[in-house]
Motif scaffolding. Structure first.
Motif, PDB file in Angstrom:
ATOM      1  N   SER A  46       2.731  -6.139  -6.399  1.00  0.00           N
ATOM      2  CA  SER A  46       2.917  -6.763  -7.716  1.00  0.00           C
ATOM      3  C   SER A  46       1.965  -7.931  -7.927  1.00  0.00           C
ATOM      4  O   SER A  46       1.580  -8.227  -9.060  1.00  0.00           O
ATOM      5  N   ALA A  47       1.587  -8.594  -6.823  1.00  0.00           N
ATOM      6  CA  ALA A  47       0.670  -9.724  -6.916  1.00  0.00           C
ATOM      7  C   ALA A  47      -0.788  -9.287  -6.966  1.00  0.00           C
ATOM      8  O   ALA A  47      -1.686 -10.122  -7.085  1.00  0.00           O
ATOM      9  N   GLY A  48      -1.042  -7.977  -6.869  1.00  0.00           N
ATOM     10  CA  GLY A  48      -2.405  -7.481  -6.934  1.00  0.00           C
ATOM     11  C   GLY A  48      -3.177  -7.599  -5.641  1.00  0.00           C
ATOM     12  O   GLY A  48      -4.414  -7.514  -5.632  1.00  0.00           O
ATOM     13  N   ARG A  49      -2.474  -7.765  -4.515  1.00  0.00           N
ATOM     14  CA  ARG A  49      -3.143  -7.880  -3.223  1.00  0.00           C
ATOM     15  C   ARG A  49      -3.522  -6.496  -2.701  1.00  0.00           C
ATOM     16  O   ARG A  49      -2.665  -5.601  -2.647  1.00  0.00           O
ATOM     17  N   PRO A  50      -4.767  -6.273  -2.283  1.00  0.00           N
ATOM     18  CA  PRO A  50      -5.096  -5.035  -1.585  1.00  0.00           C
ATOM     19  C   PRO A  50      -4.241  -4.914  -0.329  1.00  0.00           C
ATOM     20  O   PRO A  50      -4.052  -5.892   0.397  1.00  0.00           O
ATOM     21  N   ILE A  51      -3.703  -3.720  -0.079  1.00  0.00           N
ATOM     22  CA  ILE A  51      -2.797  -3.501   1.037  1.00  0.00           C
ATOM     23  C   ILE A  51      -3.386  -2.469   1.985  1.00  0.00           C
ATOM     24  O   ILE A  51      -3.793  -1.391   1.564  1.00  0.00           O
ATOM     25  N   VAL A  52      -3.430  -2.811   3.258  1.00  0.00           N
ATOM     26  CA  VAL A  52      -3.749  -1.862   4.314  1.00  0.00           C
ATOM     27  C   VAL A  52      -2.544  -1.843   5.239  1.00  0.00           C
ATOM     28  O   VAL A  52      -2.264  -2.838   5.915  1.00  0.00           O
ATOM     29  N   ALA A  53      -1.816  -0.738   5.240  1.00  0.00           N
ATOM     30  CA  ALA A  53      -0.571  -0.671   5.997  1.00  0.00           C
ATOM     31  C   ALA A  53      -0.721   0.303   7.161  1.00  0.00           C
ATOM     32  O   ALA A  53      -1.108   1.460   6.966  1.00  0.00           O
ATOM     33  N   VAL A  54      -0.414  -0.181   8.357  1.00  0.00           N
ATOM     34  CA  VAL A  54      -0.419   0.685   9.538  1.00  0.00           C
ATOM     35  C   VAL A  54       0.961   1.329   9.618  1.00  0.00           C
ATOM     36  O   VAL A  54       1.890   0.816  10.243  1.00  0.00           O
ATOM     37  N   MET A  55       1.087   2.446   8.922  1.00  0.00           N
ATOM     38  CA  MET A  55       2.372   3.134   8.845  1.00  0.00           C
ATOM     39  C   MET A  55       2.153   4.511   8.220  1.00  0.00           C
ATOM     40  O   MET A  55       1.047   4.827   7.761  1.00  0.00           O
ATOM     41  N   ALA A  56       3.193   5.307   8.206  1.00  0.00           N
ATOM     42  CA  ALA A  56       3.097   6.652   7.632  1.00  0.00           C
ATOM     43  C   ALA A  56       2.797   6.572   6.142  1.00  0.00           C
ATOM     44  O   ALA A  56       3.417   5.783   5.409  1.00  0.00           O
ATOM     45  N   ALA A  57       1.872   7.417   5.672  1.00  0.00           N
ATOM     46  CA  ALA A  57       1.494   7.410   4.263  1.00  0.00           C
ATOM     47  C   ALA A  57       2.680   7.742   3.372  1.00  0.00           C
ATOM     48  O   ALA A  57       2.861   7.133   2.313  1.00  0.00           O
ATOM     49  N   GLY A  58       3.508   8.687   3.802  1.00  0.00           N
ATOM     50  CA  GLY A  58       4.662   9.076   2.987  1.00  0.00           C
ATOM     51  C   GLY A  58       5.625   7.937   2.772  1.00  0.00           C
ATOM     52  O   GLY A  58       6.137   7.729   1.664  1.00  0.00           O
ATOM     53  N   ALA A  59       5.901   7.168   3.833  1.00  0.00           N
ATOM     54  CA  ALA A  59       6.815   6.030   3.712  1.00  0.00           C
ATOM     55  C   ALA A  59       6.246   4.980   2.772  1.00  0.00           C
ATOM     56  O   ALA A  59       6.968   4.393   1.954  1.00  0.00           O
ATOM     57  N   LEU A  60       4.935   4.753   2.875  1.00  0.00           N
ATOM     58  CA  LEU A  60       4.294   3.768   2.010  1.00  0.00           C
ATOM     59  C   LEU A  60       4.347   4.211   0.545  1.00  0.00           C
ATOM     60  O   LEU A  60       4.608   3.411  -0.354  1.00  0.00           O
ATOM     61  N   ILE A  61       4.131   5.498   0.307  1.00  0.00           N
ATOM     62  CA  ILE A  61       4.194   6.030  -1.061  1.00  0.00           C
ATOM     63  C   ILE A  61       5.590   5.865  -1.644  1.00  0.00           C
ATOM     64  O   ILE A  61       5.764   5.458  -2.799  1.00  0.00           O
ATOM     65  N   ARG A  62       6.611   6.175  -0.848  1.00  0.00           N
ATOM     66  CA  ARG A  62       7.988   6.066  -1.362  1.00  0.00           C
ATOM     67  C   ARG A  62       8.350   4.626  -1.699  1.00  0.00           C
ATOM     68  O   ARG A  62       9.076   4.365  -2.663  1.00  0.00           O
ATOM     69  N   ILE A  63       7.843   3.678  -0.922  1.00  0.00           N
ATOM     70  CA  ILE A  63       8.138   2.274  -1.183  1.00  0.00           C
ATOM     71  C   ILE A  63       7.497   1.808  -2.489  1.00  0.00           C
ATOM     72  O   ILE A  63       8.104   1.100  -3.292  1.00  0.00           O
ATOM     73  N   LEU A  64       6.240   2.229  -2.722  1.00  0.00           N
ATOM     74  CA  LEU A  64       5.496   1.730  -3.880  1.00  0.00           C
ATOM     75  C   LEU A  64       5.683   2.566  -5.136  1.00  0.00           C
ATOM     76  O   LEU A  64       5.343   2.104  -6.238  1.00  0.00           O
ATOM     77  N   ALA A  65       6.218   3.776  -4.989  1.00  0.00           N
ATOM     78  CA  ALA A  65       6.331   4.681  -6.140  1.00  0.00           C
ATOM     79  C   ALA A  65       7.010   4.060  -7.359  1.00  0.00           C
ATOM     80  O   ALA A  65       6.537   4.217  -8.488  1.00  0.00           O
ATOM     81  N   PRO A  66       8.119   3.324  -7.200  1.00  0.00           N
ATOM     82  CA  PRO A  66       8.776   2.754  -8.389  1.00  0.00           C
ATOM     83  C   PRO A  66       7.928   1.712  -9.127  1.00  0.00           C
ATOM     84  O   PRO A  66       8.224   1.371 -10.273  1.00  0.00           O
ATOM     85  N   LEU A  67       6.859   1.223  -8.469  1.00  0.00           N
ATOM     86  CA  LEU A  67       6.044   0.165  -9.073  1.00  0.00           C
ATOM     87  C   LEU A  67       4.811   0.700  -9.783  1.00  0.00           C
ATOM     88  O   LEU A  67       4.094  -0.065 -10.441  1.00  0.00           O
TER      89      LEU A  67
ATOM     90  N   SER B 126      -5.027  -1.189 -13.216  1.00  0.00           N
ATOM     91  CA  SER B 126      -4.721  -2.543 -12.781  1.00  0.00           C
ATOM     92  C   SER B 126      -4.090  -2.598 -11.401  1.00  0.00           C
ATOM     93  O   SER B 126      -3.821  -3.679 -10.884  1.00  0.00           O
ATOM     94  N   GLU B 127      -3.839  -1.446 -10.803  1.00  0.00           N
ATOM     95  CA  GLU B 127      -3.185  -1.423  -9.499  1.00  0.00           C
ATOM     96  C   GLU B 127      -4.173  -1.759  -8.384  1.00  0.00           C
ATOM     97  O   GLU B 127      -5.343  -1.354  -8.434  1.00  0.00           O
ATOM     98  N   PRO B 128      -3.736  -2.494  -7.378  1.00  0.00           N
ATOM     99  CA  PRO B 128      -4.634  -2.852  -6.278  1.00  0.00           C
ATOM    100  C   PRO B 128      -4.885  -1.669  -5.350  1.00  0.00           C
ATOM    101  O   PRO B 128      -4.183  -0.654  -5.399  1.00  0.00           O
ATOM    102  N   ALA B 129      -5.874  -1.827  -4.510  1.00  0.00           N
ATOM    103  CA  ALA B 129      -6.176  -0.809  -3.508  1.00  0.00           C
ATOM    104  C   ALA B 129      -5.045  -0.751  -2.477  1.00  0.00           C
ATOM    105  O   ALA B 129      -4.544  -1.783  -2.033  1.00  0.00           O
ATOM    106  N   VAL B 130      -4.663   0.472  -2.122  1.00  0.00           N
ATOM    107  CA  VAL B 130      -3.643   0.683  -1.086  1.00  0.00           C
ATOM    108  C   VAL B 130      -4.179   1.717  -0.103  1.00  0.00           C
ATOM    109  O   VAL B 130      -4.573   2.821  -0.505  1.00  0.00           O
ATOM    110  N   VAL B 131      -4.201   1.358   1.165  1.00  0.00           N
ATOM    111  CA  VAL B 131      -4.735   2.224   2.208  1.00  0.00           C
ATOM    112  C   VAL B 131      -3.714   2.336   3.330  1.00  0.00           C
ATOM    113  O   VAL B 131      -3.135   1.329   3.754  1.00  0.00           O
ATOM    114  N   ALA B 132      -3.474   3.557   3.798  1.00  0.00           N
ATOM    115  CA  ALA B 132      -2.597   3.788   4.943  1.00  0.00           C
ATOM    116  C   ALA B 132      -3.452   4.117   6.157  1.00  0.00           C
ATOM    117  O   ALA B 132      -4.430   4.871   6.053  1.00  0.00           O
ATOM    118  N   VAL B 133      -3.091   3.552   7.309  1.00  0.00           N
ATOM    119  CA  VAL B 133      -3.791   3.820   8.564  1.00  0.00           C
ATOM    120  C   VAL B 133      -2.777   4.366   9.556  1.00  0.00           C
ATOM    121  O   VAL B 133      -1.694   3.786   9.728  1.00  0.00           O
TER     122      VAL B 133
END
Length: 654
Positions: free
Chosen positions: A57-78, A84-91
């Motif tokens: 929500s703050a527009g911070r680029p996110i690099v998350a060391v976690m499963a892509a599916g879990a990250l998608i489910r967390i951010l999906a409602p947003l 205007s959405e920031p970069a999101v990368v799963a590793v």
């Protein structure tokens, strides 16, 4: 000043710590870790879903060391607006796969490639243009601006469907002396692409630029199929242009706007003249790389407002450097030379900005108090390599020391800094945040020396963080900065720097939070050090605070040699408040060895206090309360209790 958001590298377990730190170091990011399962991170958080949502929500680029599916489910409602959405990368947790999930053409793809290169991993870029052509047309390379990004989707779809493109490159034609001749414009060169194996060629260059790197090398080196009769047009020009059907217009950063002005010139006048200069020369404002001037104008609001108006940095040159451009000036002035030491500011700064291979394309024009000129470079102008910036000094309070008590703004300022100045212990408190910065360590008693050093570094055009514990404005270095501005003792360059002060949690606030709410009513702070304040003045303040029944926070209560002042304060306050008044002794707040305890005023022992202790003495109304868990808290009523006890009616508003 707006600070660019720093990528947040998020890990959920200690097993991912080494990988996360490696990624953060590679991309200049900040390591965030789950508090219960990680240690030694830059930012600790309690709840993963809430933290990721807050970052997104703050527009911070996110690099998350976690499963892509879990990250998608967390951010999906947003998810709402992809622009205007920031970069999101799963590793992946083994570091083998790097997947850009969101914001592919707004930094995620490049971020993924950078991480993959650092980890020797695979960047799973899936956007069609990147995969097929090796380039994202809506994300031009650094040094270019896409004038009509809304058309990029249709153009890319056409190319993906099999269409070919034609490339047009245009640049200013120069008349006598290098300036644009009256009535002349730019002659576009329409070019076709050679076979992919043949590589870039001089036939793709604008007229008169043979032997130089192609202005559109990033397009030429892509896998886009070019042809003379292509249905898609990619135009690279530093002139204004309305895009036609299936056309994308790119403006290269090839122009430098030189400006001079009277002291305290009108920003409105300066912006109007700058816009007139661009209109007169028929040049695109998007091709401006920088606004340049002489260094004595480094603190001139009008110059910075022009730069901000066009979204480019301001850069400054010494008079000696501008005088080197005297042979190329079209309007040299002896009056200007007598005033500032060079024969031309606007033309000289524009030419200095583009370098010896550049040309003046708009000679000086002027209004009442402002002058402007424009120079053109055959290559992209990198503003970081010309002149110097104004220089910025961030005066930051890092709080008592704990990471969670350091504000996000302070962390961002430290991250944006090239140099850190401060007492060694305070710099150490920054932990990993100080990595990669040039440290300038000072002893505890060298306050003015460290402030002067920080200001002089900023005067060189650097971005400097002057690091204080607690709050920078409470018995700390912020006041010295402004005292030096006021009284002198610094160079002219240092006197023209930009300053921002960011608050921190003070020892007073930290101690109050640890023990309850002793600051619930009027309070004051008094330093018991007589190094800068005469002892008789301190005595007067202690007496006044006692008479006024303030809660009092004593800073610098004791030192190795100074042991009597706190005893005086205790005895004086006992004349105004009961011996049972609670006194909070808070030592090493937010650091290893933290110890917070409460003693009655009458039993306060000076030997229980050291230089790292803040002493908070309650008022006559302050009291203690013990909760069910056995913990004793201190609070000061907000003033209602005395009114209620005297029978005064208290009105409340619902």
């Amino acid at each position: 000043m707006t600070l660019a958001p720093e990528p947040a590298v998020v890990i959920l377990s200690e097993a991912s710590h080494a990988l996360g730190r490696r990624i953060a170091d590679a991309i200049g990011g900040e390591l965030h870790g789950a508090r219960a399962r990680t240690a030694h991170v830059d930012v600790a958080f309690d709840e993963t879903r809430a933290h990721l949502a807050a970052l997104f929500s703050a527009g911070r680029p996110i690099v998350a060391v976690m499963a892509a599916g879990a990250l998608i489910r967390i951010l999906a409602p947003l998810l709402a607006d992809k622009h205007s959405e920031p970069a999101v990368v799963a590793v992946s947790e083994d570091g083998a796969s790097v997947v850009p999930l969101l914001g592919g053409h707004h930094g995620a793809n490049d971020l993924a490639r950078s991480i993959a290169a650092a980890l020797d991993a695979h960047a799973a870029v899936t956007t069609a243009g990147d995969v097929k052509f090796g380039v994202a047309l809506d994300q031009p390379r650094q040094g270019y601006v896409l004038a009509n990004p809304a058309d990029a989707k249709a153009v890319m779809a056409e190319l993906v469907a099999g269409a070919k493109a034609q490339l047009e490159i245009s640049s200013p034609q120069r008349g006598e002396g290098g300036a644009i001749a009256p009535g002349e414009g730019a002659a576009p060169d329409k070019v076709g692409r050679l076979a992919p194996s043949s590589g870039p060629s001089d036939h793709l260059l604008p007229a008169g630029e043979k032997g130089r790197p192609p202005l559109a090398a990033w397009l030429i080196s892509s896998r886009i199929p070019f042809a003379e009769d292509g249905t898609v047009t990619l135009t690279v020009t530093d002139r204004p242009k309305h895009a036609g059907p299936l056309e994308l217009v790119y403006h290269p950063k090839t122009l430098v706007l030189g400006m001079g002005c009277e002291r305290h010139a009108s920003s409105e006048e300066a912006i109007a003249l700058a816009e007139q200069a661009l209109a007169d020369s028929d040049l695109a404002w998007q091709s401006l790389a920088a606004v340049a001037s002489i260094d004595v104008k480094a603190d001139e609001t009008a110059i910075h407002d022009v730069a901000a108006h066009f979204g480019v940095p301001a850069r400054f040159f010494s008079a000696a450097r501008l005088e080197e451009e005297a042979p190329r000036l079209q309007n040299p002035s002896e009056v200007v030379f007598a005033e500032v030491g060079c024969h031309g500011v606007a033309e000289g700064a524009a030419l200095a900005g583009v370098g010896p291979s550049g040309d003046l394309v708009l000679p000086k024009i002027k209004s009442k108090g402002v002058t402007a000129a424009i120079a053109h470079s055959a290559a992209i102008v990198d503003p970081d390599t010309i002149g110097r910036a104004r220089g910025t000094l961030y005066v930051v309070g890092v709080g008592p020391g704990a990471d969670q008590w350091r504000s996000p703004e302070v962390s961002a300022m430290v991250s944006a800094s090239t140099d850190l100045v401060g007492y060694s212990l305070y710099l150490d408190l920054l932990g990993p945040l100080a990595k990669g910065k040039t440290r300038h360590d000072f002893d505890l008693g060298k306050e003015e020396a460290r402030v002067v050093h920080a200001m002089e570094l900023a005067g060189e055009g650097k971005t400097v963080a002057l690091v204080c514990s607690g709050d920078a404005g409470i018995y700390a270095m912020a006041t010295l900065v402004f005292e030096l501005f006021d009284k002198g003792g610094i160079s002219d360059a240092a006197s023209r720097i930009e300053v921002q002060v960011s608050p921190g949690i003070s020892a007073l606030q930290a101690a109050a939070a640890r023990i309850g709410a002793p600051l619930g009513h009027d309070f004051c702070t008094i330093s018991l050090s007589d190094l800068l304040t005469p002892w008789e003045h301190i005595q007067r303040r202690v007496k006044a605070a006692g008479e006024g029944d303030f809660v009092i926070a004593f800073y610098n209560p004791v030192s190795m040699k100074r042991r009597t002042q706190l005893a005086y304060a205790r005895d004086k306050l006992l004349e105004y408040r009961p011996a049972s008044t609670p006194v909070i002794l808070a030592t090493n707040l937010g650091r290893p060895g933290e110890h917070v305890r409460t003693v009655p005023l009458g039993s306060l022992n000076v030997d229980d206090v050291d230089m790292l202790t803040v002493v908070v003495v309650g008022s006559s109304e302050s009291r203690t309360v013990t909760t069910g868990d056995g913990k004793t808290w201190v609070y000061t009523p907000r003033g209602y209790s005395g009114k209620a006890e005297s029978g005064m009616k208290i009105e409340t508003k619902g």
